[in-house]
Design a protein around this motif. Structure first.
Motif, mmCIF file in Angstrom:
data_model
loop_
_atom_site.group_PDB
_atom_site.id
_atom_site.type_symbol
_atom_site.label_atom_id
_atom_site.label_comp_id
_atom_site.label_asym_id
_atom_site.label_seq_id
_atom_site.Cartn_x
_atom_site.Cartn_y
_atom_site.Cartn_z
ATOM 1 N N ASP A 22 0.873 -1.161 0.000
ATOM 2 C CA ASP A 22 0.000 0.000 0.000
ATOM 3 C C ASP A 22 0.919 1.221 0.000
ATOM 4 O OD1 ASP A 22 -1.619 2.136 0.580
ATOM 5 O OD2 ASP A 22 -2.687 1.172 2.225
ATOM 6 N N LEU A 23 0.752 2.100 -0.973
ATOM 7 C CA LEU A 23 1.654 3.234 -1.084
ATOM 8 C C LEU A 23 1.613 4.140 0.131
ATOM 9 C CD1 LEU A 23 1.401 4.255 -4.839
ATOM 10 C CD2 LEU A 23 3.125 2.865 -3.704
ATOM 11 N N ASP A 24 0.557 4.055 0.917
ATOM 12 C CA ASP A 24 0.498 4.852 2.139
ATOM 13 C C ASP A 24 1.263 4.207 3.290
ATOM 14 O OD1 ASP A 24 -1.022 6.855 0.984
ATOM 15 O OD2 ASP A 24 -2.914 5.835 1.412
ATOM 16 N N SER A 25 1.723 2.973 3.098
ATOM 17 C CA SER A 25 2.471 2.295 4.164
ATOM 18 C C SER A 25 3.872 1.909 3.709
ATOM 19 C CB SER A 25 1.709 1.037 4.622
ATOM 20 O OG SER A 25 1.591 0.107 3.564
ATOM 21 N N LEU A 26 4.409 2.664 2.760
ATOM 22 C CA LEU A 26 5.753 2.360 2.263
ATOM 23 C C LEU A 26 6.820 2.384 3.344
ATOM 24 C CD1 LEU A 26 5.937 4.102 -1.229
ATOM 25 C CD2 LEU A 26 5.602 1.698 -0.705
#
Length: 438
Positions: A22-26
């Motif tokens: 998830d790009l928000d949890s990189l």
């Protein structure tokens, strides 16, 4: 995610628990001493890096000597965006988007040169070196609808330190001096290899390799690979150089140091940290011919200073994300895709200095970093093997834990041995910070 538990489980299992991409949890893909292998291979991660790191912060764009004269320029890209770096008639350094304000065509096609005007080849709009719109062919039809003063080329934040020019697409970025942090005194030390002359670019060459930009970024302060990857070079060069480089593995006085904001320095020759100080070693035998040439026209003190500096400094300085000051040359990284990177190796010399000294520096550059040199070919092969191997195992961890238990505090910094992976841990800590910052 509890990072320390991830570290423990990784030691006993070939694969970590899969983290949903998830790009928000990189930030969860980077631990204190490991990174998720997909940082090398995932196109979505790469696009976010372009947005956050390359188009959101400071990026090295030029050495001042490359645009030394008024109206000189060079072109490149910051992330995906083409730019022009120029020096104006007033001597100011300016970085501008290479995009006509009319219909978006690029206004400069050459890589470098001199120009009194940048002219769009589509409809002929022209701009001054500082970006002012000064020419609109056939102006009939624009009466009352065209404000030339508001349609100059878009300029970017541009600042320099120690001859290094940086630009940013982010107008709100912190001052460059703050960003460089504790790297500034090391830039000063790097410039001393010009032996009192200005440090200038003598030339460059570039190549592309099939792999992610972070792979060569890691290489800058990686002393661990020297006797393995560059074994053929160590067998080729004279014993003095070979013995010095081979000693990196054993010497306790060689170290890596964090410098803030992802920057780090690796010390590989303690005698050449500060070239203003006298050397503890005799002049190498392979400089005897150069010494004779210089002695014919220079005082003894000048000859000694040049011989001290001609081989470069004894450290590699990594400035996150895209420039390395390595020994006697610069290495620029230009990310082209998740699996393609352009590397530019820049030879440096003494501006106005003795021709014999600059020839010697070019021969040193050619021997290791040049297109036919042993160093670049060895490194490139290693980097491409990393890129190929990273496609196996998906999210399997890449370990950066060498020396993690022996690094120690050094003021506000961290210090470890020159063969430890401290510099990589520092760079990825910065990566994690920037990728978490919306």
């Amino acid at each position: 995610m509890r990072l320390r538990e991830e570290h423990v489980s990784r030691q006993s299992q070939p694969r970590r628990r899969r983290v949903r991409l998830d790009l928000d949890s990189l930030p969860a893909l980077v631990g204190p001493d490991w990174i998720d292998g997909r940082l090398y291979t995932c196109a979505d991660i790469f696009e976010r890096e372009i947005e956050r790191i390359f188009e959101g912060g400071w990026v090295w764009v030029a050495h001042e000597s490359e645009v030394a004269q008024a109206r000189s320029f060079k072109t490149l890209a910051i992330g995906r965006q083409p730019v022009i770096v120029t020096r104006t008639d007033k001597g100011e350094l300016v970085t501008m988007l290479n995009r006509c304000r009319h219909r978006a065509a690029t206004v400069c096609q050459a890589e470098r040169g001199h120009a009194s005007r940048f002219v769009c080849a589509y409809h002929g709009w022209s701009y001054t070196p500082e970006g002012r719109l000064v020419g609109v062919p056939q102006p009939e039809g624009y009466e009352g609808v065209l404000d030339r003063s508001a349609l100059g080329l878009k300029t970017l934040r541009t600042e320099s330190y120690g001859g290094l020019v940086f630009a940013s697409l982010n107008d709100a970025v912190a001052p460059l001096s703050d960003y460089l942090a504790d790297a500034k005194p090391w830039i000063d030390r790097f410039n001393r290899q010009a032996a009192g002359y200005p440090l200038v670019v003598l030339g460059d060459h570039r190549f592309q390799f099939e792999g992610n930009w972070k792979i060569p970024m890691e290489n800058t302060t990686d002393g661990y690979h020297l006797p393995v990857v560059h074994n053929s070079y160590l067998r080729f060069v004279e014993s003095e150089t070979s013995d010095r480089l081979a000693s990196v593995m054993a010497s306790d006085e060689l170290y890596c140091l964090t410098l803030g904001n992802g920057h780090s320095v690796g010390i590989f020759d303690a005698d050449a940290i500060d070239l203003d100080l006298p050397s503890r070693k005799p002049v190498p035998k392979h400089y005897e011919q150069l010494a004779r040439e210089l002695s014919g026209s220079l005082p003894t003190a000048d000859v000694a200073r040049i011989l001290r500096a001609v081989g470069g400094v004894g450290f590699n300085l990594n400035i996150f994300p895209n420039i390395a000051l390595s020994g006697a040359f610069l290495r620029e990284l230009r990310p082209l895709g998740v699996d393609r990177t352009e590397v530019r190796h820049i030879a440096l010399g003494m501006g106005g200095g003795p021709a014999a000294a600059n020839r010697a520096r070019l021969r040193i550059h050619e021997q290791f970093q040049g297109p036919a040199g042993l160093g670049s070919s060895d490194d490139r092969e290693a980097w491409e093997r990393v890129a190929r191997g990273a496609r196996a195992g998906g999210d399997m961890a890449v370990l950066l834990n060498r020396g993690v238990n022996r690094e120690r505090a050094a003021g506000n910094a961290r210090r470890a041995h020159a063969t430890d992976e401290l510099g990589m841990r520092a760079a990825y800590a910065r990566w994690r910070e920037v990728m978490a910052d919306a």
